[in-house]
Scaffold this active site. Structure first.
Site, PDB file in Angstrom:
ATOM      1  N   SER A  96     -14.466 -75.859 -48.794  1.00 14.93           N
ATOM      2  CA  SER A  96     -13.517 -76.863 -49.264  1.00 14.93           C
ATOM      3  C   SER A  96     -13.625 -76.975 -50.788  1.00 14.93           C
ATOM      4  O   SER A  96     -13.450 -75.988 -51.500  1.00 14.93           O
ATOM      5  CB  SER A  96     -13.770 -78.197 -48.555  1.00 14.93           C
ATOM      6  N   GLU A 195      -7.801 -70.839 -46.871  1.00 12.92           N
ATOM      7  CA  GLU A 195      -7.830 -71.846 -45.806  1.00 12.92           C
ATOM      8  C   GLU A 195      -7.526 -73.189 -46.450  1.00 12.92           C
ATOM      9  O   GLU A 195      -7.635 -73.342 -47.672  1.00 12.92           O
ATOM     10  CB  GLU A 195      -9.193 -71.873 -45.104  1.00 12.92           C
ATOM     11  N   HIS A 262     -11.569 -75.632 -42.082  1.00 14.54           N
ATOM     12  CA  HIS A 262     -11.886 -77.021 -41.738  1.00 14.54           C
ATOM     13  C   HIS A 262     -11.755 -77.321 -40.249  1.00 14.54           C
ATOM     14  O   HIS A 262     -11.931 -78.471 -39.841  1.00 14.54           O
ATOM     15  CB  HIS A 262     -10.941 -77.957 -42.495  1.00 14.54           C
TER      16      HIS A 262
END
Length: 291
Positions: A96, A195, A262
């Site tokens: 992230s 992502e 995630h």
């Protein structure tokens, strides 16, 4: 050493991560400011940067595991002691917002990392397979192989072919936010990992379009598409449609459906090492980040 370069973390989740790491025979220690909090940041910038530099300078520390993402890594990457990183390279794991940190370490020290769960562990999202994947990525020198999963929303995002290149990237938001900074890597010949979470399709479109217009996707070898979690917004166009449209005409192999990101069952992969992306076989195989 467990550090919090981005958002504030929860001690009870970190306690579960410590339990896992200890069970693997590792000796996790907490950075001095790991539980600091300043709004949406894990403490002031100076504290977060100091914890990173403490970890990089300590010869007893062989790996740095971020507790979580959130936001804030970009605010401290310019304060990292890259000379210390180069003197004593150690693997950095996270995902992230940690993409910003890993891009900075790649730029300044050519340091490979691990894109995988943080130490603030959630068993409901990262079950046994996730733990085993992170364990392997951190502690073995064997290549990491990830297979596309039919149940993933991005599984249908695919352009046939096979290619080899260095795996770079991670979270799409952070890759896009790195444009114009020293940390944006040269993606020529690279396999780009993407992502994201809670980004509606039109925002995914906007970020991919920005990358295209900036020219940074022109020399790619391929694209590895991970999980785009909770990205629906009610329009009839889904995130997989956007990814297919904006990546499908680049003229390189594209493989979606990889459980990296995630979503539930998140797996770990090295970043900064050579990867083989085989869209025909549905596999991504990446050389180890540790040695």
């Amino acid at each position: 050493m467990l550090v919090s370069p981005s958002g504030p973390t929860r001690p009870e989740r970190v306690a579960r991560g410590i339990e896992l790491l200890t069970g693997w025979g590792l000796r996790p220690v907490l950075a001095p400011n790991v539980y600091a909090r300043q709004g949406y940041l894990a403490g002031a910038d100076a504290l977060r940067a100091a914890d990173l530099n403490t970890a990089f300078a300590d010869p007893r520390v062989r790996g740095v595991i971020c507790t979580r993402g959130g936001y804030g890594a970009q605010r401290v990457v310019d304060a990292i002691d890259l000379a210390a990183v180069r003197r004593d390279p150690k693997v950095v794991a996270g995902f992230s917002d940690i993409t910003a940190l890993q891009l900075a370490l790649w730029r300044g020290a050519r340091l490979a990392g691990v894109h995988g769960p943080g130490a603030a562990w959630r068993d409901e999202r990262t079950p046994l397979a996730s733990a085993e994947s992170l364990h392997a990525a951190l502690t073995t020198t064997e290549p990491v192989a990830v297979r596309a999963v039919e149940g993933e929303e991005t599984f249908g995002v695919r352009v046939p072919g096979r290619t080899v290149g260095r795996l770079l990237g991670g979270n799409l938001c952070l890759v896009a936010a790195s444009l114009g900074t020293p940390d944006m890597p040269d993606l020529t010949g690279a396999v780009l990992l993407l992502e994201d979470v809670q980004e509606p399709p039109y925002k995914v479109d906007r970020m991919l379009t920005q990358l295209r217009r900036a020219g940074v996707l022109d020399g790619l070898a391929g694209v590895a598409v991970g999980q785009f979690t909770d990205c629906a917004d009610g329009w009839e166009v889904g995130v997989a449609d956007v990814l297919t449209e904006r990546l499908g005409d680049l003229g390189v192999p594209v493989l979606g459906g990889l459980p990296i990101g995630h979503g539930p069952g998140q797996l770990s992969v090295p970043v900064g090492t050579l990867a083989t992306l085989d869209a025909d076989a549905g596999t991504l195989t990446v050389a180890a980040a540790v040695r």
